[in-house]
Scaffold this active site. Structure first.
Site, PDB file in Angstrom:
ATOM      1  N   VAL A  83       0.847  -1.193   0.000  1.00 20.19           N
ATOM      2  CA  VAL A  83       0.000   0.000   0.000  1.00 20.19           C
ATOM      3  C   VAL A  83       0.884   1.246   0.000  1.00 20.19           C
ATOM      4  CG1 VAL A  83      -1.812   1.265   1.201  1.00 20.19           C
ATOM      5  CG2 VAL A  83      -1.790  -1.244   1.260  1.00 20.19           C
ATOM      6  N   SER A  84       0.724   2.084  -1.022  1.00 22.05           N
ATOM      7  CA  SER A  84       1.519   3.309  -1.077  1.00 22.05           C
ATOM      8  C   SER A  84       0.761   4.406  -1.805  1.00 22.05           C
ATOM      9  CB  SER A  84       2.865   3.063  -1.782  1.00 22.05           C
ATOM     10  OG  SER A  84       2.684   2.925  -3.177  1.00 22.05           O
TER      11      SER A  84
ATOM     12  N   ARG B 118      -3.702  12.846   0.852  1.00 23.38           N
ATOM     13  CA  ARG B 118      -4.887  13.588   1.315  1.00 23.38           C
ATOM     14  C   ARG B 118      -5.880  13.893   0.188  1.00 23.38           C
ATOM     15  NH1 ARG B 118      -2.319  12.245   5.258  1.00 23.38           N
ATOM     16  NH2 ARG B 118      -1.676  13.565   7.011  1.00 23.38           N
TER      17      ARG B 118
ATOM     18  N   GLY C 192      -7.855  11.142  -1.064  1.00 22.64           N
ATOM     19  CA  GLY C 192      -8.841  10.071  -1.033  1.00 22.64           C
ATOM     20  C   GLY C 192      -8.444   8.780  -1.713  1.00 22.64           C
ATOM     21  N   LEU C 193      -7.195   8.665  -2.163  1.00 18.56           N
ATOM     22  CA  LEU C 193      -6.802   7.462  -2.884  1.00 18.56           C
ATOM     23  C   LEU C 193      -6.770   6.230  -1.972  1.00 18.56           C
ATOM     24  CD1 LEU C 193      -3.976   8.807  -5.224  1.00 18.56           C
ATOM     25  CD2 LEU C 193      -6.192   7.840  -5.917  1.00 18.56           C
ATOM     26  N   LEU C 194      -6.152   6.332  -0.796  1.00 16.39           N
ATOM     27  CA  LEU C 194      -6.072   5.177   0.094  1.00 16.39           C
ATOM     28  C   LEU C 194      -7.461   4.708   0.498  1.00 16.39           C
ATOM     29  CD1 LEU C 194      -4.705   3.104   1.853  1.00 16.39           C
ATOM     30  CD2 LEU C 194      -4.397   4.860   3.614  1.00 16.39           C
TER      31      LEU C 194
ATOM     32  N   TYR D 277      -4.776   2.813   9.938  1.00 17.23           N
ATOM     33  CA  TYR D 277      -5.716   1.764   9.550  1.00 17.23           C
ATOM     34  C   TYR D 277      -6.877   1.541  10.508  1.00 17.23           C
ATOM     35  CZ  TYR D 277      -2.350   0.933   5.912  1.00 17.23           C
ATOM     36  OH  TYR D 277      -1.529   1.098   4.828  1.00 17.23           O
TER      37      TYR D 277
ATOM     38  N   PHE E  62       4.242  -9.958   5.172  1.00 13.77           N
ATOM     39  CA  PHE E  62       3.512 -10.194   3.915  1.00 13.77           C
ATOM     40  C   PHE E  62       3.152  -8.883   3.266  1.00 13.77           C
ATOM     41  CE2 PHE E  62       0.485 -10.213   7.428  1.00 13.77           C
ATOM     42  CZ  PHE E  62      -0.536  -9.394   6.976  1.00 13.77           C
TER      43      PHE E  62
END
Length: 417
Positions: A85-86, A93, A95-97, A126, A417
């Site tokens: 995840v990057s 900031r 909204g992509l994640l 998270y 992982f």
């Protein structure tokens, strides 16, 4: 395809793996890393690799794959393992994640995954998506002069022996042993064929390289493999005196006799003055096997490790075993909806439990993140109540819940992982 703030999120095609990898390296501050595109293509699955794009340029990465997660009692549930995840610093900031995460969780729930899991590089990210820390990464540094070796009264396997093995032998022996061992350890996950190829040098990631470790196995009198250890030795000298460190990279043992035999090897290697075990189960008795347990000091990297996000409450909690008979009702708030509602966990004789929806009054109120922390039994309700993360609605409910939820062996995931 999803659109957020003028950016798009979509699945990555196989012929886009190189561009995806480049975005991943930039996001992980490694623009200098050599490409491993062909190696990554072996892991590519349709729809499981996502990217955030600004026009045609990839600026965010995300990947998920299925694995089996062992729960207390030795059963397994299907888990969506999230990794890679990057988001580039130029596109934070926006909204992509959140978009990638919601898309992945929805797809995982649709596939029937009971939980999603990840390793959080940063603690504060998270929890907003319902993940909670559920296993501990724990290790030890052992000063051999202070530890004074293993106790003489430890059990042995009559007729057993320890032998070094080649990488080719390890590639055959390791998977079979691990498949037996992982059902004994809550929090353990499966190791893929690709995992073993990387660890034995059959394939080499140019960004990581490969340095062959020592590998040794313990066999009982019948020749059955009951344990293995891999390690590397850092060559260091204090003038003309050896001052080497032995770094344990993998340790699996089915019983105490196998563990003692392997630790005896590790603690007796010539030239070695310190043994570093960076990742071992938090309940592993290693220090107590030493003549002087004070010779083992906690590893600097000890911290939370695997985070759990419950997607199917009944499937996740019905799979595991529990403590003595009892009942607890959890009121769960989940803004993504997967775990929201009231859930009764009823435990009968033998630790067999049943989790169902209920309209009964709740004993504890908590969020989806805290529910994830409860799933594998390593976190306590009393500690989360004391921290203000869980609300006790009935006096004594936290203590009662802990009797039900706590597992005999704290959860541990030995693999990144």
């Amino acid at each position: 395809m999803d659109v957020v703030n003028g950016l798009t999120v979509r699945a990555v095609a196989e012929d886009e793996v190189a561009a995806w990898e480049r975005a991943l390296f930039l996001g992980f501050h490694r623009p200098h890393a050599p490409s491993a595109t062909e190696l990554r293509r072996a892991d590519w699955r349709p729809g499981r690799w996502l990217a955030g794009l600004d026009g045609e340029r990839m600026v965010a990465t995300f990947r998920g794959f299925d694995t089996e997660l062992t729960v207390p009692g030795g059963a397994t549930v299907t888990a969506d393992a999230i990794t890679n995840v990057s988001v580039l610093s130029t596109h934070r900031r926006r909204g992509l994640l959140g978009t990638m995460m919601r898309r992945e969780l929805a797809a995982a729930a649709e596939r029937g995954s009971a939980v999603a899991i990840l390793i959080a590089a940063e603690y504060r990210i998270y929890g907003r998506y319902g993940f909670g820390p559920a296993t501990l990464g724990h290790g030890w540094n052992i000063d051999l002069q202070r530890a004074q070796g293993l106790r003489d009264d430890l059990p042995t396997a009559p007729g057993g022996r320890v032998d070094f093995v080649t990488m080719a032998e390890l590639a055959t022996i390791g998977p079979e042993l691990h498949d037996r061992w992982r059902l004994l350890q809550p929090g353990a996950i499966t190791r893929s064929e690709q995992w073993w190829k990387r660890r034995t040098g059959a394939v080499v990631d140019p960004a990581e390289g490969f340095s062959e470790p020592f590998a040794a196995v313990h066999r009982d009198a019948e020749g059955t493999v009951t344990g293995l250890v891999t390690y590397r030795v850092t060559d260091s000298w204090d003038g003309s005196y050896p001052n080497c460190t032995l770094n344990v990279t993998d340790f699996l043992a089915l019983d105490l006799a196998a563990a003692a035999a392997l630790w005896r090897l590790v603690l007796s290697v010539d030239w070695v003055r310190k043994v570093s075990v960076s990742n071992l189960g938090p309940d592993d008795p290693l220090p107590l096997l030493l003549n002087d347990p004070r010779g083992a000091t906690p590893h600097a990297a000890n911290s939370d490790f695997t985070w759990v996000r419950v997607l199917d409450v009944e499937a996740a909690f019905n799979a595991r075993t529990y403590g003595p008979p009892g009942r607890v009702v959890l009121a769960v708030e989940d803004r993504l909806g997967y775990a929201a509602g009231r859930w009764a966990i009823e435990v009968g004789e033998g630790g067999v439990g049943r989790c169902t929806r209920t309209t009964d009054e709740a004993d504890l109120a908590l969020g989806a993140s805290e529910l994830g922390s409860f799933h594998l039994g390593s976190e306590t309700a009393a500690r989360l109540v004391a921290a203000g993360l869980v609300t006790e609605l009935r006096p004594g409910a936290a203590a009662a819940a802990d009797l039900l939820l706590r597992a005999p062996l704290r959860a541990w995931t030995p693999d990144i992982f």
